[in-house]
Scaffold this motif. Sequence first.
Motif, PDB file in Angstrom:
ATOM      1  N   ALA A  55      14.399  -2.581   4.739  1.00 19.02           N
ATOM      2  CA  ALA A  55      13.170  -2.031   5.309  1.00 19.02           C
ATOM      3  C   ALA A  55      12.049  -2.187   4.287  1.00 19.02           C
ATOM      4  CB  ALA A  55      13.368  -0.567   5.676  1.00 19.02           C
ATOM      5  N   VAL A  56      11.452  -3.372   4.243  1.00 16.69           N
ATOM      6  CA  VAL A  56      10.399  -3.691   3.287  1.00 16.69           C
ATOM      7  C   VAL A  56       9.067  -3.753   4.026  1.00 16.69           C
ATOM      8  CG1 VAL A  56       9.641  -5.324   1.518  1.00 16.69           C
ATOM      9  CG2 VAL A  56      12.079  -5.054   1.989  1.00 16.69           C
ATOM     10  N   SER A  57       8.021  -3.197   3.422  1.00 15.79           N
ATOM     11  CA  SER A  57       6.692  -3.259   4.023  1.00 15.79           C
ATOM     12  C   SER A  57       6.273  -4.708   4.207  1.00 15.79           C
ATOM     13  CB  SER A  57       5.675  -2.536   3.136  1.00 15.79           C
ATOM     14  OG  SER A  57       5.986  -1.173   3.011  1.00 15.79           O
ATOM     15  N   ALA A  58       5.671  -5.023   5.351  1.00 17.35           N
ATOM     16  CA  ALA A  58       5.226  -6.384   5.640  1.00 17.35           C
ATOM     17  C   ALA A  58       3.813  -6.334   6.211  1.00 17.35           C
ATOM     18  CB  ALA A  58       6.174  -7.061   6.625  1.00 17.35           C
ATOM     19  N   ILE A  59       2.950  -7.196   5.686  1.00 13.80           N
ATOM     20  CA  ILE A  59       1.567  -7.264   6.134  1.00 13.80           C
ATOM     21  C   ILE A  59       1.163  -8.726   6.329  1.00 13.80           C
ATOM     22  CG2 ILE A  59       0.975  -5.136   4.900  1.00 13.80           C
ATOM     23  CD1 ILE A  59      -0.470  -6.954   2.829  1.00 13.80           C
ATOM     24  N   GLY A  60       0.032  -8.922   6.984  1.00 10.77           N
ATOM     25  CA  GLY A  60      -0.469 -10.275   7.169  1.00 10.77           C
ATOM     26  C   GLY A  60      -1.755 -10.543   6.431  1.00 10.77           C
ATOM     27  N   ASP A  61      -2.370  -9.487   5.870  1.00 14.56           N
ATOM     28  CA  ASP A  61      -3.706  -9.639   5.296  1.00 14.56           C
ATOM     29  C   ASP A  61      -3.921  -8.543   4.249  1.00 14.56           C
ATOM     30  OD1 ASP A  61      -6.775  -8.823   5.418  1.00 14.56           O
ATOM     31  OD2 ASP A  61      -6.622 -10.914   6.069  1.00 14.56           O
ATOM     32  N   PRO A  62      -4.632  -8.830   3.145  1.00 15.08           N
ATOM     33  CA  PRO A  62      -4.848  -7.787   2.122  1.00 15.08           C
ATOM     34  C   PRO A  62      -5.618  -6.585   2.642  1.00 15.08           C
ATOM     35  CG  PRO A  62      -6.156  -9.766   1.650  1.00 15.08           C
ATOM     36  CD  PRO A  62      -5.182 -10.120   2.718  1.00 15.08           C
ATOM     37  N   ALA A  63      -6.418  -6.774   3.683  1.00 14.50           N
ATOM     38  CA  ALA A  63      -7.182  -5.652   4.230  1.00 14.50           C
ATOM     39  C   ALA A  63      -6.272  -4.541   4.737  1.00 14.50           C
ATOM     40  CB  ALA A  63      -8.087  -6.147   5.356  1.00 14.50           C
ATOM     41  N   GLU A  64      -5.039  -4.886   5.115  1.00  9.57           N
ATOM     42  CA  GLU A  64      -4.106  -3.881   5.616  1.00  9.57           C
ATOM     43  C   GLU A  64      -3.692  -2.882   4.537  1.00  9.57           C
ATOM     44  OE1 GLU A  64      -0.856  -5.351   8.070  1.00  9.57           O
ATOM     45  OE2 GLU A  64      -1.907  -7.265   8.268  1.00  9.57           O
ATOM     46  N   LEU A  65      -3.861  -3.252   3.282  1.00 10.30           N
ATOM     47  CA  LEU A  65      -3.525  -2.352   2.180  1.00 10.30           C
ATOM     48  C   LEU A  65      -4.710  -1.496   1.759  1.00 10.30           C
ATOM     49  CD1 LEU A  65      -1.428  -4.764  -0.083  1.00 10.30           C
ATOM     50  CD2 LEU A  65      -0.561  -2.941   1.393  1.00 10.30           C
ATOM     51  N   GLY A  66      -5.902  -1.775   2.319  1.00  4.38           N
ATOM     52  CA  GLY A  66      -7.097  -1.110   1.823  1.00  4.38           C
ATOM     53  C   GLY A  66      -7.409  -1.640   0.443  1.00  4.38           C
ATOM     54  N   GLU A  67      -7.499  -0.755  -0.533  1.00  2.00           N
ATOM     55  CA  GLU A  67      -7.680  -1.190  -1.913  1.00  2.00           C
ATOM     56  C   GLU A  67      -6.319  -1.495  -2.547  1.00  2.00           C
ATOM     57  OE1 GLU A  67     -11.612   0.989  -3.661  1.00  2.00           O
ATOM     58  OE2 GLU A  67      -9.784   2.186  -3.589  1.00  2.00           O
ATOM     59  N   LEU A  68      -6.266  -2.550  -3.336  1.00  2.00           N
ATOM     60  CA  LEU A  68      -5.062  -2.828  -4.112  1.00  2.00           C
ATOM     61  C   LEU A  68      -4.956  -1.838  -5.259  1.00  2.00           C
ATOM     62  CD1 LEU A  68      -5.149  -6.744  -4.307  1.00  2.00           C
ATOM     63  CD2 LEU A  68      -4.055  -5.282  -2.598  1.00  2.00           C
ATOM     64  N   ARG A  69      -3.757  -1.665  -5.787  1.00  2.00           N
ATOM     65  CA  ARG A  69      -3.538  -0.755  -6.900  1.00  2.00           C
ATOM     66  C   ARG A  69      -3.692  -1.492  -8.228  1.00  2.00           C
ATOM     67  NH1 ARG A  69       2.045   1.904  -4.827  1.00  2.00           N
ATOM     68  NH2 ARG A  69       2.729   0.844  -6.734  1.00  2.00           N
ATOM     69  N   ALA A  70      -4.081  -0.743  -9.240  1.00  2.00           N
ATOM     70  CA  ALA A  70      -4.289  -1.348 -10.554  1.00  2.00           C
ATOM     71  C   ALA A  70      -2.994  -1.865 -11.152  1.00  2.00           C
ATOM     72  CB  ALA A  70      -4.940  -0.341 -11.496  1.00  2.00           C
ATOM     73  N   ASP A  71      -1.833  -1.362 -10.663  1.00  3.09           N
ATOM     74  CA  ASP A  71      -0.547  -1.820 -11.202  1.00  3.09           C
ATOM     75  C   ASP A  71       0.108  -2.870 -10.311  1.00  3.09           C
ATOM     76  OD1 ASP A  71       0.177  -0.218  -9.066  1.00  3.09           O
ATOM     77  OD2 ASP A  71       1.880   0.700 -10.100  1.00  3.09           O
ATOM     78  N   ASP A  72      -0.618  -3.437  -9.341  1.00  3.47           N
ATOM     79  CA  ASP A  72      -0.060  -4.479  -8.491  1.00  3.47           C
ATOM     80  C   ASP A  72       0.081  -5.789  -9.254  1.00  3.47           C
ATOM     81  OD1 ASP A  72       0.206  -2.958  -6.191  1.00  3.47           O
ATOM     82  OD2 ASP A  72      -1.756  -3.513  -5.395  1.00  3.47           O
ATOM     83  N   LEU A  73       1.192  -6.482  -9.035  1.00  2.00           N
ATOM     84  CA  LEU A  73       1.367  -7.849  -9.520  1.00  2.00           C
ATOM     85  C   LEU A  73       1.484  -8.742  -8.292  1.00  2.00           C
ATOM     86  CD1 LEU A  73       1.786  -9.703 -12.006  1.00  2.00           C
ATOM     87  CD2 LEU A  73       4.247  -9.449 -11.648  1.00  2.00           C
TER      88      LEU A  73
END
Length: 330
Positions: A55-73
């Motif tokens: 059960a892994v989160s799946a998206i199609g576009d960065p907008a779905e995350l809102g703002e990215l996190r500073a610790d994202d790779l």
Amino acid sequence: MRYIIIGAGAVGGVIGGRLAQSGNDVVLVARGAHLAALRENGLRLVTPSGTETLAVSAIGDPAELGELRADDLLVLAVKSQDTMAAVAQWGRAPVAGGGIAADRLALVCAQNGVENERVAQRVFRTVYGLCVWLPATHVEPGIVVAHSAPMSGILTVGRYPHGSDSVISEFGKRLSASNFDAPIIEDVMRWKYGKLLNNLGNALLALLDTSTDPAADLWQACRAEGEAVLDKAGIAYNTEAERQLVQGDRMTVQPIEGAARNGGSTWQSLARETGSVETDYLNGEIALLGRLHGVATPVNDLLQRLVTEHARARRKPGDLPPSRLREMLG
């Protein structure tokens, strides 16, 4: 740290799935039927030791995350022909606390070919290379297959164009704890050029029916052109003996019932009828360097053209007899 896998196909899906299995925060980025299947049923990861649905989160576009996190790779695993669009899209994504991803986040190119890092560095300040030795298959939506054991793959990583740092060292540790071997090296592009030579055979695997004719002569001619070009250009690459020493017996393709390993990434692109392939960045890279440095590359020139034509016509893989290719080469 959260890992955003941009391109959850064979390579990206296996890397993301294995990271998720070992407890890491993972987001998969996909499109079309594959995205729909991931959202509805999760990621089905098939390995020699069994099958697990994650059960892994799946998206199609960065907008779905809102703002990215500073610790994202960001881990880029799309085919090379899609790199520029993906880099542009994700580079301008906003990051919590201000700024955009291109300035604040790091991007790892987990891709075949040697042009992706250069393209990414035009936009992102911090780029890493990852040399992919990962026999994997993705031909059905929602399903990825990792064919080797005991390790799923060897993922050699380093900073682009050279060096290493704490970010990539931490990523290497996470990969090593997720059923991969992930050596941290200072000269990652030397390894990626060595992998490029092996990937020249992807076109042959995609085009040819080798059921009765293994076409070893065509593969040898194809690789010999690649080595001649890199030598003339003064580009360093690791040898097969060096690769085998690192691999040892830690990564061996194993039979999996109902999940045959029919071909590499180019074969899979033709099988899925995607309409495009990355051959321009594999055999086409050798053709380009040959023109720049005055080295003839007739085998790679022809393979580049034929595979591209196959993809555009949505022809199935493996429909060309090796004898026909030899005739075309004269």
